[in-house]
Design an enzyme around this catalytic site. Structure first.
Site, PDB file in Angstrom:
ATOM      1  N   ARG A   1      26.965   5.255  23.994  1.00  0.00           N
ATOM      2  CA  ARG A   1      27.389   3.878  24.225  1.00  0.00           C
ATOM      3  C   ARG A   1      28.371   3.317  23.189  1.00  0.00           C
ATOM      4  O   ARG A   1      28.820   2.190  23.318  1.00  0.00           O
ATOM      5  CB  ARG A   1      26.151   2.983  24.325  1.00  0.00           C
TER       6      ARG A   1
ATOM      7  N   HIS B   1      30.502  13.113  24.476  1.00  0.00           N
ATOM      8  CA  HIS B   1      29.954  11.985  23.733  1.00  0.00           C
ATOM      9  C   HIS B   1      30.098  12.138  22.220  1.00  0.00           C
ATOM     10  O   HIS B   1      29.637  11.296  21.464  1.00  0.00           O
ATOM     11  CB  HIS B   1      28.473  11.785  24.085  1.00  0.00           C
TER      12      HIS B   1
ATOM     13  N   ARG C   1       7.484 -20.616  12.213  1.00  0.00           N
ATOM     14  CA  ARG C   1       8.212 -20.072  13.360  1.00  0.00           C
ATOM     15  C   ARG C   1       7.475 -20.273  14.663  1.00  0.00           C
ATOM     16  O   ARG C   1       6.339 -19.860  14.814  1.00  0.00           O
ATOM     17  CB  ARG C   1       8.438 -18.566  13.161  1.00  0.00           C
TER      18      ARG C   1
ATOM     19  N   PRO D   1      17.122   5.010  18.086  1.00  0.00           N
ATOM     20  CA  PRO D   1      16.678   4.580  16.804  1.00  0.00           C
ATOM     21  C   PRO D   1      15.596   3.551  16.826  1.00  0.00           C
ATOM     22  O   PRO D   1      15.825   2.368  17.064  1.00  0.00           O
ATOM     23  CB  PRO D   1      17.912   3.968  16.147  1.00  0.00           C
ATOM     24  N   GLU D   2      14.496   3.996  16.528  1.00  0.00           N
ATOM     25  CA  GLU D   2      13.449   3.176  15.986  1.00  0.00           C
ATOM     26  C   GLU D   2      13.250   3.871  14.657  1.00  0.00           C
ATOM     27  O   GLU D   2      13.714   4.989  14.459  1.00  0.00           O
ATOM     28  CB  GLU D   2      12.202   3.270  16.848  1.00  0.00           C
TER      29      GLU D   2
END
Length: 282
Positions: free
Chosen positions: A121, A102, A162, A2-3
DNA sequence: GAGAGTGTTGTAAC
DNA sequence: GGTTACAACACTCT
């Protein structure tokens, strides 16, 4: 996986194949991957598929939303009989039976097509919540990088206090959502900005260039169906994306920089592998 | 066996 | 209170 471009690719493909379908059965193979009351989801139809940052929102007819986060290794795979849908080329390890080892959750629709949530994962999750709760849990998220609400002026203001490195700044979902590690590295290379520069040191003009670069790489990613990095073990809805063939610096340690031809190096920044060209990214 | 991996979140320390 | 650093999540591959 996931991007943002990968998740958006999944969203577009899902939208084509599951809207209007009724959920007949849900099998949860890994309790940790699921939260919600299964009976509330059964016999509901899919109304639509939205996305906010990297969270997929599958809207159901009874005002419930299935929220899906793929985290590092999640996949949503739609199976229609013997074939996977989409468009593009199946990769070699596609020739596998589903559910696989999975597979954490399997949805079966009334027409017997299936949607598998695979996640090596087990960082990812699927949650069935009411629409109100779904919105609430997304409240802290900044708008997507491709949302017009994000402007160079906004980023410049946010960055002004920042000291954190600019790369971590643009990956912060409370500042701007949807820029993951791959696209952050590539956008900084395109903008010729060092990932190490303190966020507050970026002048407005450069911030404009950086925003433009972030949008460019993310939009290219969406256009190409996302990236399937590190070879084969991740797919986009079962199909490999093509962005990895166009990556500028990510995973290209020792290779020439697309801007200046000098060597790309790898460092560690905020615990994440970071690739950049120390010659032209200053 | 150690280290690293496309993402978040919580906690603790400044 | 804001900001920053880091471990943790669980598993596979190099």
């Amino acid at each position: 996986m996931p991007e943002l471009p990968e998740v958006e690719t999944v969203r577009r493909q899902l939208e084509k194949v599951i809207v209007g379908k009724e959920i007949a059965r849900i099998e949860v193979f890994k309790a940790k991957s699921w939260s919600g009351e299964i009976p509330t989801v059964l016999h509901q139809q899919v109304k639509g598929v939205n996305r906010r940052s990297k969270v997929l929102l599958i809207r159901l007819t009874n005002d419930l939303t299935l929220m899906v986060h793929l985290k590092m290794s999640g996949q949503l795979i739609y199976v229609d009989g013997a074939f996977r849908t989409g468009g593009g080329h199946p990769t070699a390890d596609w020739i596998q039976e589903l559910p696989s080892s999975h597979t954490r959750i399997a949805f079966t629709f009334t027409d017997q097509t299936k949607l598998f949530f695979n996640d090596q994962r087990i960082f990812g999750w699927v949650r069935a919540v009411n629409n109100h709760l779904a919105e609430q849990s997304l409240e802290g998220l900044a708008p997507d990088v491709i949302d017009p609400a994000i402007t160079a002026e906004y980023l410049f203001q946010k960055a002004s206090k920042r000291k954190m490195p600019i790369k971590q700044f643009i990956m912060d979902n409370q500042i701007v959502a949807g820029v993951g590690n791959i696209y952050a590295c590539d956008a900084l290379n395109l903008a010729k900005i060092s990932p190490l520069r303190p966020a507050s040191s970026i002048p407005k003009a450069e911030m404009e260039l950086l925003l433009k670069s972030m949008r460019e790489v993310v939009e290219l990613g969406i256009e190409l169906g996302g990236a399937t990095a590190h070879g084969k073990y991740v797919h986009v809805s079962g199909l490999a994306g093509k962005y990895q063939d166009r990556m500028r610096v990510y995973d290209k340690k020792g290779q020439p920089c697309p801007n200046c031809g000098k060597m790309i190096i790898k460092i560690k920044l905020g615990g994440r592998g970071t690739f950049y060209c120390p010659t032209c990214q200053i």
